[in-house]
Enzyme design. Sequence first.
Site, PDB file in Angstrom:
ATOM      1  N   PHE A 165       0.817  -1.228   0.000  1.00 43.36           N
ATOM      2  CA  PHE A 165       0.000   0.000   0.000  1.00 43.36           C
ATOM      3  C   PHE A 165       0.845   1.270   0.000  1.00 43.36           C
ATOM      4  O   PHE A 165       0.349   2.342   0.376  1.00 43.36           O
ATOM      5  CB  PHE A 165      -0.965   0.020   1.194  1.00 43.36           C
ATOM      6  CG  PHE A 165      -1.670  -1.290   1.408  1.00 43.36           C
ATOM      7  CD1 PHE A 165      -2.535  -1.777   0.443  1.00 43.36           C
ATOM      8  CD2 PHE A 165      -1.448  -2.053   2.540  1.00 43.36           C
ATOM      9  CE1 PHE A 165      -3.178  -3.000   0.612  1.00 43.36           C
ATOM     10  CE2 PHE A 165      -2.073  -3.279   2.723  1.00 43.36           C
ATOM     11  CZ  PHE A 165      -2.944  -3.744   1.754  1.00 43.36           C
ATOM     12  N   GLU A 199       7.339   1.033  -0.122  1.00 42.22           N
ATOM     13  CA  GLU A 199       7.979   1.591  -1.312  1.00 42.22           C
ATOM     14  C   GLU A 199       9.380   2.062  -0.939  1.00 42.22           C
ATOM     15  O   GLU A 199      10.358   1.647  -1.534  1.00 42.22           O
ATOM     16  CB  GLU A 199       7.136   2.747  -1.868  1.00 42.22           C
ATOM     17  CG  GLU A 199       7.731   3.311  -3.156  1.00 42.22           C
ATOM     18  CD  GLU A 199       6.833   4.317  -3.849  1.00 42.22           C
ATOM     19  OE1 GLU A 199       5.616   4.350  -3.566  1.00 42.22           O
ATOM     20  OE2 GLU A 199       7.347   5.086  -4.688  1.00 42.22           O
ATOM     21  N   ALA A 259       2.306   3.854  -7.856  1.00 43.61           N
ATOM     22  CA  ALA A 259       1.670   4.806  -8.770  1.00 43.61           C
ATOM     23  C   ALA A 259       0.649   4.141  -9.684  1.00 43.61           C
ATOM     24  O   ALA A 259       0.325   4.661 -10.742  1.00 43.61           O
ATOM     25  CB  ALA A 259       2.717   5.560  -9.603  1.00 43.61           C
ATOM     26  N   ARG A 275       1.775  15.424  -6.042  1.00 42.97           N
ATOM     27  CA  ARG A 275       0.519  14.813  -6.483  1.00 42.97           C
ATOM     28  C   ARG A 275      -0.699  15.476  -5.818  1.00 42.97           C
ATOM     29  O   ARG A 275      -1.789  15.501  -6.376  1.00 42.97           O
ATOM     30  CB  ARG A 275       0.516  13.300  -6.277  1.00 42.97           C
ATOM     31  CG  ARG A 275      -0.499  12.605  -7.165  1.00 42.97           C
ATOM     32  CD  ARG A 275      -0.451  11.098  -7.074  1.00 42.97           C
ATOM     33  NE  ARG A 275       0.333  10.437  -8.092  1.00 42.97           N
ATOM     34  CZ  ARG A 275      -0.096  10.138  -9.321  1.00 42.97           C
ATOM     35  NH1 ARG A 275      -1.321  10.475  -9.701  1.00 42.97           N
ATOM     36  NH2 ARG A 275       0.679   9.519 -10.176  1.00 42.97           N
ATOM     37  N   GLU A 308      -4.820   2.661  -7.227  1.00 40.69           N
ATOM     38  CA  GLU A 308      -5.053   3.759  -6.293  1.00 40.69           C
ATOM     39  C   GLU A 308      -6.424   4.425  -6.383  1.00 40.69           C
ATOM     40  O   GLU A 308      -6.999   4.785  -5.357  1.00 40.69           O
ATOM     41  CB  GLU A 308      -3.967   4.828  -6.482  1.00 40.69           C
ATOM     42  CG  GLU A 308      -2.605   4.357  -5.998  1.00 40.69           C
ATOM     43  CD  GLU A 308      -1.503   5.304  -6.429  1.00 40.69           C
ATOM     44  OE1 GLU A 308      -0.969   5.994  -5.565  1.00 40.69           O
ATOM     45  OE2 GLU A 308      -1.210   5.346  -7.637  1.00 40.69           O
TER      46      GLU A 308
END
Lengths: 759, 472
Positions: A231, A235, A512, A313, A716
């Site tokens: 989730f 990362e 992403a 973002r 996402e």
Amino acid sequence: MKQEKNHKSLKNIDSHGHVRGESIYVDDIAVQQGTLYGAVHDSRVAHGLLKHINVRKAQALPGVVAVFTAADVPGENQIGGIIPDEPLLADKEVHFWGQPIAFVVAQTEDIAREAAQLIEAEITPLPVITDPREAKEKGELIAPPRTFVLGDTAAAWQACTHVYSGQASTNGQEHLYIETQGAYAYPAENGNIKIHSSTQGPTAVQKTTARVLGLPMHAIEVDVTRLGGGFGGKEDQATPWAVMVALAVHHLKRPVKYVLHRMDDMRMTGKRNPYTSDFKIGLDENLKIIAYEATFYQNAGAAADLSPAVLERTLFHCTNSYYVPNVTATAYSCRTNLPPNTAFRGFGGPQGMFVIEAAIAKAAQALGVSAAEIQQKNLLQAGDTFPYGQKAENPEAISSWSAATNRYALDHLAQKVNAFNVANTHHKKGYALMPICFGISFTKTLMNQARALVHIYHDGSVGVSTGAVEMGQGVNTKMLQVAAQVFSIANERIKLETTNTTRVANTSPSAASATADLNGKALEIACRKLLDRLKVVAAEELDLTSVTGVTVREGWVHVQGQKTDLDWNTLVLQAFLKRVSLSEVGHYATPRIHFDQSKEKGHPFAYHVYGTAITEVTVDCIRGTYEFDAVKIVHDFGASMNTIVDKGQIEGGLVQGIGWMTLEELEYNKQGKLLSNALSTYKIPDIYSVPKDIQVEFLAAEGSDLAIFKSKAVGEPPLMYGIGAYFAILNAVRAFNPQVTSVFDAPFTPEKVLTALYE
Amino acid sequence: MIEFILNDTTIATSAAVGTPLLDFIRYQQHLSGTKIGCREGDCGACTVLVGTLHNDGVHYQSMTSCITPLGNAQGKHIVTVEGLNLPQGQLNQVQQAMVNEGGTQCGFCTAGFVVSLGGHCLSHQSSDYSKALAAVDGNICRCTGYKSIERAIQTVDHKLQAKTAGQSLDWLVAQGFLPAYFTDIADRMQTLSVPEPSIKQSTDIDGHYIGGGTDLYVQKPEEMMRSNLYLMFDQEALNKIEVKDQRCYIGAASTVSDVWQSEVMQAHFPQLSQYLKLVSSTQIRNMGTIAGNLVNASPIGDLSIFLLALNATLVLKHQDQTREVPLRDFYKGYKILDKQPTEYVTSIYFDLPTTHTAFNFEKVSKRTHLDIASVNAAIQLKTEGMLIKEAHLSAGGVAPVPLYLAKAAQYLKGKTLSAELVKETTKIANDEVAPISDVRGTATYKRLLLRQLIYAHFITIFEGTLTLEDLV
Ligand SMILES: Cc1cc2nc3c(=O)[nH]c(=O)nc-3n(C[C@H](O)[C@H](O)[C@H](O)COP(=O)(O)OP(=O)(O)OC[C@H]3O[C@@H](n4cnc5c(N)ncnc54)[C@H](O)[C@@H]3O)c2cc1C
Ligand code: FES
Ligand code: FES
């Protein structure tokens, strides 16, 4: 055609192993003889000067093999990805409660954990900041602020009939992957190291380990079978643990394993960035939004991690699904003394969208209209410009809205809710619509590339390696579909290999939502190259003068649509005997995309994903609790390549988003200590708290050529449907207490609900 | 020596009694299907089935192995996901349904769900959808949003409708729910050695009496490995629920599930299942004992609050000395009890409700299920029409101890119901409490919530007579 249909309903290829308990995660790897176990000693102060680390007691504990501190780092003590501002092990200063200071290695996990507690770090406390606005006041910024501008808001306010301003905040969110962080590493020959890591970014682990150990990247091999959930939390933040075990292996030449206990994981890792924001919205007399201004204060935590990219973002998605001609949006990434916050499904987008939804709700309340009316009037149309300069191509904002409101009979729902509220005092109902628009691509253009490696073994079986990491999103299943579809052979003939840096190098993290697109396209390229070669062999075998008209279908070579008696296995073997290469690499770089940060304009996204959700809730006005009656969604999948996997992503993403908006409440005290530090105090949705009814309708849409097989990215976007939950609750509360002041402060916990009901 | 059957294998081990069953399974038996998500009983990834031999066969219950002492496995059949797998890679019915419906994504929670549902299939009761769903109320999944799992559960429940009571094991094997070895397990369990009862009269003040371990393993996991444990769980002398002289006696080692299943309790508390559904999860209710809840003395203990309003009395024992303490006098301060370390609880009793008794239990937590209360509250009223002849109120989360609201109870006695009376009661109650702000809510919220829960008591008990509008 028949085969294509089969593919679309292919079950997740990992599920057989999952349900039998046979799938392998990091902690399940059979350990090598002589394996040692690690544990971290982390800071119990959120900010201070690290004067001295006393490791004597820990070292003296029987079974302890070594204690490593910053002084033991042979290379650079640095794990910061975007900005080099985060040491692996604290040196001279600590910046957050939970910051790793020392790494203990012992014969057993219990001994290592006990020893970690015996370490004494002498720290002189410094002032602690937990609030992003305070950080901004004090000039504590991770990076210079960013501003996106479209039109001219300053001039536009005069054209507005109605102007409203306010504040909106969203709390962070713990990832709560059920598999905690962990890594297992062992020595290979010549000082090389192999690491098994539960990471979304194998290359990040490899690169950072090499940097910390002062070794070239090729000395480090990172292998990932699968993750028990990521989730975004794995990362960047899977890296430190992997580097620590590698550091220990480097020094001790012994296998070392470290799997975090849940509370250690929750305390030491960063979460979704909390935001607090100011907004100002202006509408004309027809409820068209003319101008929108927003200032975002992002709580980055103590180091950059991925926050600057998350911040970007937020700006990209600050107007959600709406066209607003005049926009000024500024975002500050504020340094506080919380654990460095990081990626989480939606990556800043949800935080941006919540604010414009709050602005619309505020305007709607003041104007005495429904928010849906304002939302609908401002949905994006083809050719509309986003604040970052890209133009909306084939937007599905209006189509998904119309499909949702028609299919799910919004008028009827509105009447039903009204009638219920008139008839009942103990319970009130509310509903809200949530349109979404989410851009697909890494916003950093460079990262939009991927590679795949395909081997056809000479018995006709196929091995596929890509840079994609399987973490439940079903990417392996989709990759298998790509290979099976291009080759037109049975699924069983194809195996998905682990994700390994020696087979596929320089990968972007699986993030992403773009993993299937990027890796799938690369895989498609590799498979097509192989197929072209095999067709030449087939033509030779069949004595044809040209390959035109040669195809493989369902395992057999066909010529001009006619089945021949040359099957896949024979064809492959013949190719091998003819010394034709049966291995191939595919490389893909997304075309068209670019972004100029100096102007904050460009075309950063390959395409956008759209959809609309209608959320219906019932609030218990005696107790302040609530239940979601239904969430009904029309979603733009493009041409979904796997309906089971994709529907699962919508349902799972939605529920995660609802959790963020309702139950999931992170709490740090003023000293920067996490109080909601276990599953007993940080509540994520259970089976009873999810909406009773979730419907997902596939919008009839064409998809995008830049999506793999036109099947749009799906990871996402659905999380943001969850935002509707907040506004549905607010509407129900308002039905009980029309005087309620709208503080837009998610999550809407039962405490906040009860308080609002009786305010 | 601890003896039990693990899946198809008989185990005799000298590992410490306090070893978490999970660690034994994963790291000593190398069965890695049982996963670790929290080690606190809160996620269900480590769920196993625990089979107990009864006259009518083996009864299976799901438990979280991470907080189960190995000692509690003595004489049991422990089933992990591997023990539910069919030969040659075939999927059992639950597994097949999960695969077909996409009930697994990352897979880390999955074995826990499969095992919990396996437990549901093995239940001696008939299946319905809500029971099947309840079987996984202690299993957390972060990926799926549960809808695909619900669809799988529907399929399983549907298939179970054909199961008849008598032949159930054979039927389950024949229908591909279970591997064949299950049919021999009852016989094999009879050959396991029977341990001596472990409630030795402890004189060891550093040791621990331990029931299900659901509090102890969360609070002091490291200590459990090392200290002397006196196992109370499943001791025959301590787990009966029976009526004597219009009094209900609940054995100290009765689990929350035992209370739920008890016919006496169900008969006297028609809403019992509604109340107990709010307590922890199926797995934890199968483990957690009544005495554990009372002695743990958490200010929010649900059973403590429940029993305080029943004006219950504890029976304590040490050596041959038996002593009784009213529960409301048992709590002296935060985790301070009227109990010697070596004393243990044998039972708790209360007068059975009569036709003039009304009872209600309320609990609000951030997440309605599998969560600790922000505030919980219970009430018992003895009424004659609108006249309140006797009242007992209790509330949790508002004081350092599970609190008996003596003043509010006293105030209500002899009064006639009215909205004013209820409002005044909430004020008096709020004067008796001293909540603190913590992760479960601010003090202000807890006070407001206490008021609301007392409103809820009266609105529920006097349904139709009193409404929220009368009160606010
Ligand atoms: C995930 C989870 C959720 C939970 N949810 C809830 C909830 O919703 N509501 C709630 O009230 N509780 C909840 N609990 C707490 C716990 O389950 C209960 O308190 C349970 O009843 C404790 O019983 P036990 O037998 O497991 O206690 P143990 O952990 O075995 O013992 C607890 C204490 O009692 C003592 N003890 C046990 N038996 C005796 C005896 N016979 N005589 C003397 N002393 C004894 C022990 O020495 C120890 O001090 C939860 C726990 C977990 C892990
Ligand atoms: S590991 Fe989470 S309940 Fe046992
Ligand atoms: S499938 Fe990932 S936690 Fe359930």
